[in-house]
Design a protein around this motif. Structure first.
Motif, short mmCIF file in Angstrom:
data_model
loop_
_atom_site.label_atom_id
_atom_site.label_comp_id
_atom_site.label_asym_id
_atom_site.label_seq_id
_atom_site.Cartn_x
_atom_site.Cartn_y
_atom_site.Cartn_z
N LEU A 61 60.58 19.78 -36.61
CA LEU A 61 59.38 19.06 -37.02
C LEU A 61 58.53 19.93 -37.95
O LEU A 61 57.95 19.44 -38.91
N ARG A 62 58.49 21.23 -37.70
CA ARG A 62 57.70 22.12 -38.55
C ARG A 62 58.33 22.25 -39.94
O ARG A 62 57.63 22.30 -40.94
N LEU A 87 57.16 19.69 -28.57
CA LEU A 87 56.47 20.76 -29.27
C LEU A 87 56.06 21.82 -28.26
O LEU A 87 55.81 21.53 -27.10
N ASP A 91 53.76 26.15 -31.64
CA ASP A 91 53.96 25.37 -32.86
C ASP A 91 52.63 25.00 -33.52
O ASP A 91 52.60 24.61 -34.67
N PHE A 92 51.53 25.10 -32.76
CA PHE A 92 50.20 24.77 -33.25
C PHE A 92 49.37 26.02 -33.54
O PHE A 92 48.17 25.91 -33.76
N MET A 113 54.27 26.32 -39.45
CA MET A 113 53.33 26.23 -38.33
C MET A 113 52.01 25.58 -38.71
O MET A 113 51.41 24.88 -37.90
N THR A 116 52.15 21.49 -38.37
CA THR A 116 52.46 20.79 -37.12
C THR A 116 51.39 19.77 -36.74
O THR A 116 51.70 18.61 -36.47
N LYS A 119 51.25 16.67 -39.07
CA LYS A 119 52.41 15.79 -38.90
C LYS A 119 52.31 15.00 -37.60
O LYS A 119 52.57 13.80 -37.58
#
Length: 151
Positions: A61-62, A87, A91-92, A113, A116, A119
């Motif tokens: 996803l990243r 996640l 990731d955040f 990163m 994230t 998205k």
């Protein structure tokens, strides 16, 4: 035996650190040592030509552009399958401390990163979401029974 009602951890395509040969769609996993079935909601992969590509969690996803992630969501939804988003807190955290590692591992651990949150917000606006247990209940006709799913 431990009170688990379902699993959402199998990765249905080969990859560098694992993968498990299983169906892409929700199913009952029967490969446990006890032989008991376990409802399984595998990680999401979309079909691209003859191959399959993970798109909706972690580094995938990243790394991937939002248009491609949306394409994966729409493809699975057309096929009657839920898209699974997973996640990790890191990731955040684009400002998290960097740990020394190989260039390849560094790329996989830190790429994208800062994208994230944006998205995820875009996906939450465009698609409907539910718990893993509810998605499995819909797909398998109530196979998980009563459940509590924390988010």
């Amino acid at each position: 035996d431990f009170g688990l009602r379902y699993d959402a951890s199998l990765f249905p395509v080969p990859r560098g650190n694992g993968g498990y040969p299983c169906p892409r769609e929700p199913h009952v996993f029967t490969g446990s040592p006890s032989g008991r079935g376990m409802p399984e909601l595998p990680m999401s992969v979309m079909k691209i030509g003859p191959g399959k590509l993970a798109f909706s969690g972690g580094g995938y996803l990243r790394l991937l552009p939002l248009w491609l992630i949306r394409r994966g969501f729409k493809q699975l939804n057309r096929e009657g399958m839920p898209a699974v988003v997973y996640l990790h807190p890191r990731d955040f955290a684009p400002d998290s401390p960097r740990v020394p590692m190989s260039k390849v591992r560094h790329f996989k651990a830190y790429v994208g990163m800062s994208s994230t949150a944006g998205k995820l917000k875009a996906l939450l606006k465009e698609f409907s979401f539910t718990t893993c247990g509810e998605a499995l209940d819909r797909a398998l006709g109530g196979a998980t029974g009563d459940h509590t799913c924390s988010t």
